[in-house]
Design a protein around this motif. Sequence first.
Motif, PDB file in Angstrom:
ATOM      1  N   ILE A 150       0.684  -1.171  -0.097  1.00  0.00           N
ATOM      2  CA  ILE A 150       0.134  -0.002  -0.145  1.00  0.00           C
ATOM      3  C   ILE A 150       0.766   1.250  -0.086  1.00  0.00           C
ATOM      4  N   THR A 151       0.676   2.055  -1.065  1.00  0.00           N
ATOM      5  CA  THR A 151       1.614   3.389  -1.015  1.00  0.00           C
ATOM      6  C   THR A 151       0.909   4.506  -0.813  1.00  0.00           C
ATOM      7  N   SER A 152      -0.615   4.505  -0.763  1.00  0.00           N
ATOM      8  CA  SER A 152      -1.142   5.592  -0.386  1.00  0.00           C
ATOM      9  C   SER A 152      -2.572   5.471   0.071  1.00  0.00           C
ATOM     10  N   PHE A 153      -2.856   6.198   1.177  1.00  0.00           N
ATOM     11  CA  PHE A 153      -4.224   5.864   1.876  1.00  0.00           C
ATOM     12  C   PHE A 153      -4.991   7.323   2.352  1.00  0.00           C
ATOM     13  N   ARG A 154      -5.980   7.636   1.615  1.00  0.00           N
ATOM     14  CA  ARG A 154      -6.335   8.868   1.941  1.00  0.00           C
ATOM     15  C   ARG A 154      -7.909   8.443   2.523  1.00  0.00           C
ATOM     16  N   SER A 155      -8.348   9.035   3.506  1.00  0.00           N
ATOM     17  CA  SER A 155      -9.654   8.661   3.850  1.00  0.00           C
ATOM     18  C   SER A 155     -10.598   9.926   4.365  1.00  0.00           C
ATOM     19  N   PHE A 156     -11.700  10.027   3.702  1.00  0.00           N
ATOM     20  CA  PHE A 156     -12.527  10.983   3.961  1.00  0.00           C
ATOM     21  C   PHE A 156     -13.851  10.885   4.529  1.00  0.00           C
ATOM     22  N   THR A 157     -14.483  11.688   5.474  1.00  0.00           N
ATOM     23  CA  THR A 157     -15.833  11.447   6.279  1.00  0.00           C
ATOM     24  C   THR A 157     -16.330  12.747   6.288  1.00  0.00           C
ATOM     25  N   GLY A 158     -17.550  12.856   5.949  1.00  0.00           N
ATOM     26  CA  GLY A 158     -18.573  14.120   6.133  1.00  0.00           C
ATOM     27  C   GLY A 158     -19.872  13.873   6.643  1.00  0.00           C
ATOM     28  N   GLY A 159     -20.151  14.617   7.589  1.00  0.00           N
ATOM     29  CA  GLY A 159     -21.733  14.410   8.213  1.00  0.00           C
ATOM     30  C   GLY A 159     -22.465  15.639   7.189  1.00  0.00           C
ATOM     31  N   LEU A 160     -23.440  15.346   6.433  1.00  0.00           N
ATOM     32  CA  LEU A 160     -24.115  16.322   5.718  1.00  0.00           C
ATOM     33  C   LEU A 160     -25.537  16.096   5.488  1.00  0.00           C
ATOM     34  N   ILE A 161     -26.103  17.108   4.815  1.00  0.00           N
ATOM     35  CA  ILE A 161     -27.558  17.081   4.593  1.00  0.00           C
ATOM     36  C   ILE A 161     -27.859  16.003   3.458  1.00  0.00           C
ATOM     37  N   ALA A 162     -29.016  15.238   3.527  1.00  0.00           N
ATOM     38  CA  ALA A 162     -29.115  14.356   2.468  1.00  0.00           C
ATOM     39  C   ALA A 162     -29.624  15.098   1.078  1.00  0.00           C
ATOM     40  N   PRO A 163     -29.201  14.632  -0.069  1.00  0.00           N
ATOM     41  CA  PRO A 163     -29.411  15.445  -1.329  1.00  0.00           C
ATOM     42  C   PRO A 163     -30.909  15.795  -1.509  1.00  0.00           C
ATOM     43  N   LYS A 164     -31.829  15.180  -1.190  1.00  0.00           N
ATOM     44  CA  LYS A 164     -33.426  15.634  -1.211  1.00  0.00           C
ATOM     45  C   LYS A 164     -33.593  16.829  -0.374  1.00  0.00           C
ATOM     46  N   ARG A 354     -33.583  15.110   6.457  1.00  0.00           N
ATOM     47  CA  ARG A 354     -32.547  13.829   6.813  1.00  0.00           C
ATOM     48  C   ARG A 354     -31.167  14.234   6.386  1.00  0.00           C
ATOM     49  N   ASP A 355     -30.537  13.586   7.341  1.00  0.00           N
ATOM     50  CA  ASP A 355     -28.975  13.817   7.329  1.00  0.00           C
ATOM     51  C   ASP A 355     -28.474  12.731   6.450  1.00  0.00           C
ATOM     52  N   MET A 356     -26.880  12.678   6.135  1.00  0.00           N
ATOM     53  CA  MET A 356     -26.360  11.721   5.446  1.00  0.00           C
ATOM     54  C   MET A 356     -24.912  11.789   5.770  1.00  0.00           C
ATOM     55  N   ILE A 357     -24.283  10.505   5.949  1.00  0.00           N
ATOM     56  CA  ILE A 357     -22.896  10.235   6.412  1.00  0.00           C
ATOM     57  C   ILE A 357     -22.300   9.567   5.153  1.00  0.00           C
ATOM     58  N   VAL A 358     -21.149  10.305   4.523  1.00  0.00           N
ATOM     59  CA  VAL A 358     -20.507   9.725   3.459  1.00  0.00           C
ATOM     60  C   VAL A 358     -18.955   9.652   4.024  1.00  0.00           C
ATOM     61  N   MET A 359     -18.651   8.420   3.353  1.00  0.00           N
ATOM     62  CA  MET A 359     -17.274   7.958   3.837  1.00  0.00           C
ATOM     63  C   MET A 359     -16.667   7.558   2.440  1.00  0.00           C
ATOM     64  N   GLN A 360     -15.409   7.771   2.401  1.00  0.00           N
ATOM     65  CA  GLN A 360     -14.556   7.138   1.323  1.00  0.00           C
ATOM     66  C   GLN A 360     -13.217   6.949   1.723  1.00  0.00           C
ATOM     67  N   HIS A 361     -12.550   5.717   1.507  1.00  0.00           N
ATOM     68  CA  HIS A 361     -11.172   5.421   1.624  1.00  0.00           C
ATOM     69  C   HIS A 361     -10.609   5.107   0.201  1.00  0.00           C
ATOM     70  N   GLN A 362      -9.495   5.762   0.055  1.00  0.00           N
ATOM     71  CA  GLN A 362      -8.745   5.811  -1.366  1.00  0.00           C
ATOM     72  C   GLN A 362      -7.507   5.204  -1.067  1.00  0.00           C
ATOM     73  N   PHE A 363      -7.405   3.980  -1.718  1.00  0.00           N
ATOM     74  CA  PHE A 363      -6.161   3.401  -1.615  1.00  0.00           C
ATOM     75  C   PHE A 363      -5.155   3.085  -3.022  1.00  0.00           C
ATOM     76  N   CYS A 364      -4.032   3.547  -2.853  1.00  0.00           N
ATOM     77  CA  CYS A 364      -3.168   3.257  -4.059  1.00  0.00           C
ATOM     78  C   CYS A 364      -2.099   1.996  -3.598  1.00  0.00           C
ATOM     79  N   PHE A 365      -1.913   1.001  -4.421  1.00  0.00           N
ATOM     80  CA  PHE A 365      -1.028   0.022  -3.933  1.00  0.00           C
ATOM     81  C   PHE A 365      -0.447  -0.553  -5.399  1.00  0.00           C
ATOM     82  N   ILE A 366       0.623  -1.503  -4.864  1.00  0.00           N
ATOM     83  CA  ILE A 366       1.286  -2.205  -6.043  1.00  0.00           C
ATOM     84  C   ILE A 366       0.896  -3.523  -5.904  1.00  0.00           C
ATOM     85  N   LYS A 367       0.650  -4.310  -6.752  1.00  0.00           N
ATOM     86  CA  LYS A 367       0.214  -5.757  -6.739  1.00  0.00           C
ATOM     87  C   LYS A 367       0.680  -6.415  -7.997  1.00  0.00           C
TER      88      LYS A 367
END
Lengths: 451, 451
Positions: A150-164, A354-367
């Motif tokens: 694993i060469t890169s790990f970026r992790s993002f979270t947000g507590g937001l308002i649901a799109p509607k 209605r609220d919304m939680i969004v989370m994204q992990h971004q991994f770069c790796f060599i396999k």
Amino acid sequence: MKNILVIGAGLSASTLIKYLLDNSYKHNWKITLGEIDYNKALKKINGHPNGKAIHFDVFDDIQRHNEVSKTDLVVSMLPSGMHTQLTSDCVKQGKNMVTTTYISDQIMAYDSEVRKAGVLLLNEIGVDPGIDHMSAMRVINNLKEEGAEITSFRSFTGGLIAPKYDNNPWNYKFTWAPRNVVLAGQSTAQAIINGIYKYIPYHKLFSRTQRVNVPDCGEFEAYINRNSLKYRSIYGLENIPTMVRGTLRRPGFCKTWDIFVQLGITDDTFTLENSENMTYHDFLETFVRVLPDLNLEQNVAQYSGLDEDSMPMYRLRWLGLFDNKRKIGLKNATPAQILQQLLEEKWEFEKEDRDMIVMQHQFCFIKNGQNKRIHSSMVVEGDDNTHTAISKTVGLSVAIAVKQILTNKIKLTGVHIPTKKEIYQPVLNELEEHGIKFIEEEINTEEFNKY
Amino acid sequence: MKNILVIGAGLSASTLIKYLLDNSYKHNWKITLGEIDYNKALKKINGHPNGKAIHFDVFDDIQRHNEVSKTDLVVSMLPSGMHTQLTSDCVKQGKNMVTTTYISDQIMAYDSEVRKAGVLLLNEIGVDPGIDHMSAMRVINNLKEEGAEITSFRSFTGGLIAPKYDNNPWNYKFTWAPRNVVLAGQSTAQAIINGIYKYIPYHKLFSRTQRVNVPDCGEFEAYINRNSLKYRSIYGLENIPTMVRGTLRRPGFCKTWDIFVQLGITDDTFTLENSENMTYHDFLETFVRVLPDLNLEQNVAQYSGLDEDSMPMYRLRWLGLFDNKRKIGLKNATPAQILQQLLEEKWEFEKEDRDMIVMQHQFCFIKNGQNKRIHSSMVVEGDDNTHTAISKTVGLSVAIAVKQILTNKIKLTGVHIPTKKEIYQPVLNELEEHGIKFIEEEINTEEFNKY
């Protein structure tokens, strides 16, 4: 029969309590819900035969000792600063304890004592921290097992308002503690990118953002959280060249928030003379370099390097920051308090929202000698005003962990956060049954920008 | 015969001690100089028959008590945090005390006790604070006596390098504590201009400067000091629409220093991993948003919105901030410590150098229905490496006040700063004999810019 003592019946405890009561028949649980506000607890228990509401004062030494002695496991939903003594009681009496708050050096120091007692002190098992750890570790361990580097790990979270329900020009409402949002980021952010440490002062944080795309949810922007560096050791990625953790907002939010930071109106370190009788116009004027031939809007635009008709300026006007009629009405307030008052009114999370939680992990790796990139994303919307996305993600994570501990599926002892497979695997699996799941996608583009 | 106890034989005590010894015959004084470093005291006394050097530990309760009991007046040249107990001893034993440090609420609380003892506890009688108070109050009281209404007061002071020795592109050398210079301004500046409060966050402080012209000394720029608002009550100008206090630098200094602030390299709140083995190039790189096709100089210029060949970039290059060979060599250092190390080398105040103190008060007032403006300016250069401008202005102010107290010309009792005529008049008059004087000029131009 097992006794569970839950302390704190705040918003994020709703789904937790519902789950424990719903599962109480099957597992033969008795749930005691302690709250300083007895009626709040009573309402949450709602006459359930396996539940009991009690008035509970966490600073009452005798009551705390007695209640802990009667239980098999304590769940604290209190803020971290408030359950120090409760934790100490659990340790002394050898009781399991589960919290959603950050582990501290003080808590870590209990490790050997807790181990000796043969119980588990599990912390950081909410959503952030909580689901972030569990979902990240699942990917990390899978990749390691597959022999990937694993060469890169970026992790993002947000507590937001649901799109509607996302119907204001900031694309933001307060689904979480307003004060934390206003004061967010006020210490130098630390990360590492391509082997180069990145130290970002507060006054640059909201202009140095990264774009984040989440499948079926659109585009976001992320600013870096306080200290990403420490997650290298927490996740067993000591030598990873890129480690970034950040908070998600909808595009444009950060650049506009940066106007506040540049002006200095998120400052909580001093109070304003006569703030009570100022208008928001007066308030804003004290932070700008005033050119006498311009009005305040023009001055703010000029000072911020913006066009008067630009989107950020529209957002400021929409908040009513140029209003020269209404008084602020807060005595000896800090700039942050004055700003918060206005935002609470304008960014109110309403009953039907209605609220919304969004989370994204971004991994770069060599396999197998190949550079790869995967994104693992979760989007959870609230069901209603009680079972919000926050209440669901936090409450179910805690509740499932409690079940695993009491049914002896989790046998770990000592002080832990949910980075071990024994904890995260069953919790993530059951979360999926409740619609809280991650979608993994392979990405072919290069790394995004460099902060 | 009168006994004077001077504590602290640091740089700024040189002129003070010389004055006291020179005047000791005439006034029949015995001077005891206490220092933790005995040899330093011995050197300053230099065998004078009316002087005595002693090893003195301000935290030794018995010695402190005994020495205070033997004296008529104590002068403390220690930093403010260090003479708390010394002050308490003087109060208890009813001894006069003179310091150059800022008065605190704790010191103010001694007022009635000091009054009862019939002695004076005089603080803030150095140069800044000190000469600033005295010279400002003289003008303010004169204007009030003439029936003028003061509408604006701006006061600026700078400790700089004398023009003849001003030979680097920053037009600055360390004539005073480097750490204070590096950390200057790190709290929100507060002032009032034309009746509008001005709150300026650190990250705007060095770009929102004012031009200041000093007769025969050329042009300067000033950034606002921490809290100018409190000087309204100190100077008896409670309702003045404009009150600004600032620090002077040569033109261009502040805008270049602002690059450091924007980058975040004056930050003293966290330490860098592996700082020891970094070069200054590596160090700088961690604070910039790196565009991969540019080299570091180009990246810094771009990030700072500057031309690579501009004067600020030249100043950065001159400091060696882009050097990629030499290691920093400081373990676990904060950015501010790393920057300070480089600046101490490059801005070294050398043996043959002379320093300079510049002060200017700018008053706007209405007299006989007419708007007027006067500037009152002082420029003092050091005589040599011992009797620097700082040592002279601080030492003579203290020494003259001591003389006035011991010869009973100042009869005030209680806790004071030198804003009363009884104190400032004789001190300012004698300072003039030593070439420390203010030149007053009437100005016909409008008010300068508005910060």
